[in-house]
Scaffold this motif. Structure first.
Motif, PDB file in Angstrom:
ATOM      1  N   ARG A   6      43.321 103.231 103.483  1.00  0.00           N
ATOM      2  CA  ARG A   6      43.853 103.245 104.783  1.00  0.00           C
ATOM      3  C   ARG A   6      43.124 103.136 106.012  1.00  0.00           C
ATOM      4  NH1 ARG A   6      49.245 103.086 103.361  1.00  0.00           N
ATOM      5  NH2 ARG A   6      49.543 104.806 101.854  1.00  0.00           N
ATOM      6  N   ARG A  20      49.479  97.098  91.883  1.00  0.00           N
ATOM      7  CA  ARG A  20      48.691  96.648  93.051  1.00  0.00           C
ATOM      8  C   ARG A  20      47.991  97.596  93.566  1.00  0.00           C
ATOM      9  NH1 ARG A  20      53.639  93.728  95.568  1.00  0.00           N
ATOM     10  NH2 ARG A  20      53.992  95.727  95.842  1.00  0.00           N
ATOM     11  N   ALA A  21      47.804  98.949  93.145  1.00  0.00           N
ATOM     12  CA  ALA A  21      47.188  99.791  93.638  1.00  0.00           C
ATOM     13  C   ALA A  21      45.869 100.069  92.865  1.00  0.00           C
ATOM     14  CB  ALA A  21      47.848 101.158  93.459  1.00  0.00           C
ATOM     15  N   TYR A  22      44.849 100.423  93.652  1.00  0.00           N
ATOM     16  CA  TYR A  22      43.614 100.618  93.016  1.00  0.00           C
ATOM     17  C   TYR A  22      43.619 102.064  92.029  1.00  0.00           C
ATOM     18  CZ  TYR A  22      41.074  97.568  96.287  1.00  0.00           C
ATOM     19  OH  TYR A  22      40.582  96.389  96.863  1.00  0.00           O
ATOM     20  N   TYR A  72      41.388 106.993 101.578  1.00  0.00           N
ATOM     21  CA  TYR A  72      42.212 106.578 100.381  1.00  0.00           C
ATOM     22  C   TYR A  72      43.579 107.226 100.519  1.00  0.00           C
ATOM     23  CZ  TYR A  72      37.818 105.188  98.406  1.00  0.00           C
ATOM     24  OH  TYR A  72      36.735 104.684  97.931  1.00  0.00           O
ATOM     25  N   GLY A 101      38.028  94.823 100.028  1.00  0.00           N
ATOM     26  CA  GLY A 101      39.247  94.453  99.639  1.00  0.00           C
ATOM     27  C   GLY A 101      39.408  92.731  99.773  1.00  0.00           C
ATOM     28  N   ASP A 148      45.509  93.215 102.588  1.00  0.00           N
ATOM     29  CA  ASP A 148      45.000  94.746 102.440  1.00  0.00           C
ATOM     30  C   ASP A 148      43.762  94.772 102.862  1.00  0.00           C
ATOM     31  OD1 ASP A 148      47.478  95.313 101.770  1.00  0.00           O
ATOM     32  OD2 ASP A 148      47.113  95.127  99.575  1.00  0.00           O
ATOM     33  N   THR A 177      45.437 103.049  97.954  1.00  0.00           N
ATOM     34  CA  THR A 177      45.222 102.140  98.838  1.00  0.00           C
ATOM     35  C   THR A 177      44.107 102.520  99.767  1.00  0.00           C
ATOM     36  OG1 THR A 177      46.728 102.745 100.315  1.00  0.00           O
ATOM     37  CG2 THR A 177      47.558 100.987  98.737  1.00  0.00           C
TER      38      THR A 177
END
Length: 144
Positions: free
Chosen positions: A120, A23-25, A114, A82, A86, A118
């Motif tokens: 922030r 799920r993370a970029y 970041y 996004g 998120d 993710t």
């Protein structure tokens, strides 16, 4: 009581780690972008989206704002980056401000914070020109 083998517990932890990373970029991944104006919402083109962890510059052109442009009313935009839970939104920024200083947005700098794949937090800073220099313009540069 149910006894779990250490190997099974390790497999479960590994699976959770892989699921979180999926799920993370990753560096260079496009970050979805929605543009909201008084006229509605539009998806950004792929070429206008920021790339995760990469400094880029693009031009955003607001569509569907012709009636606002012709009337020379105030024109504002809010950016949402996004998707889903998120997503992060920036506050409204005036693209064209006809009250007081009568100015037009020429450049918008968007800064991402970041961590672990993710986003922030996000902040923005705008550069403006006198409205007489930019009448009718519905586009502006964005530096990510």
């Amino acid at each position: 009581p149910i006894m779990l083998s250490p190997a099974f517990a390790l497999v479960v932890l590994l699976f959770q780690s892989l699921a979180n990373n999926a799920r993370a970029y990753q560096t260079g991944d496009p970050i979805g972008l929605l543009l909201r104006t008084q006229s509605g919402t539009q998806d950004a083109l792929r070429s206008q989206m920021p790339l995760f962890g990469v400094e880029t510059t693009t031009t955003l052109k607001l569509i569907g704002t012709a009636s606002i442009d012709e009337s020379r009313e105030k024109l504002s935009v809010a950016l949402t980056f996004g998707t889903g839970a998120d997503s992060k939104s920036l506050p409204w920024v005036d693209v064209r401000d006809v009250s007081g200083t009568s100015r037009m947005l020429t450049e918008l700098e968007v800064t991402f914070v970041y961590a672990e794949g993710t986003i922030r937090s996000i902040s923005q800073s705008g550069t403006f020109a006198p409205l007489s220099d930019s009448v009718g313009n519905q586009k502006f540069a964005v530096h990510y």
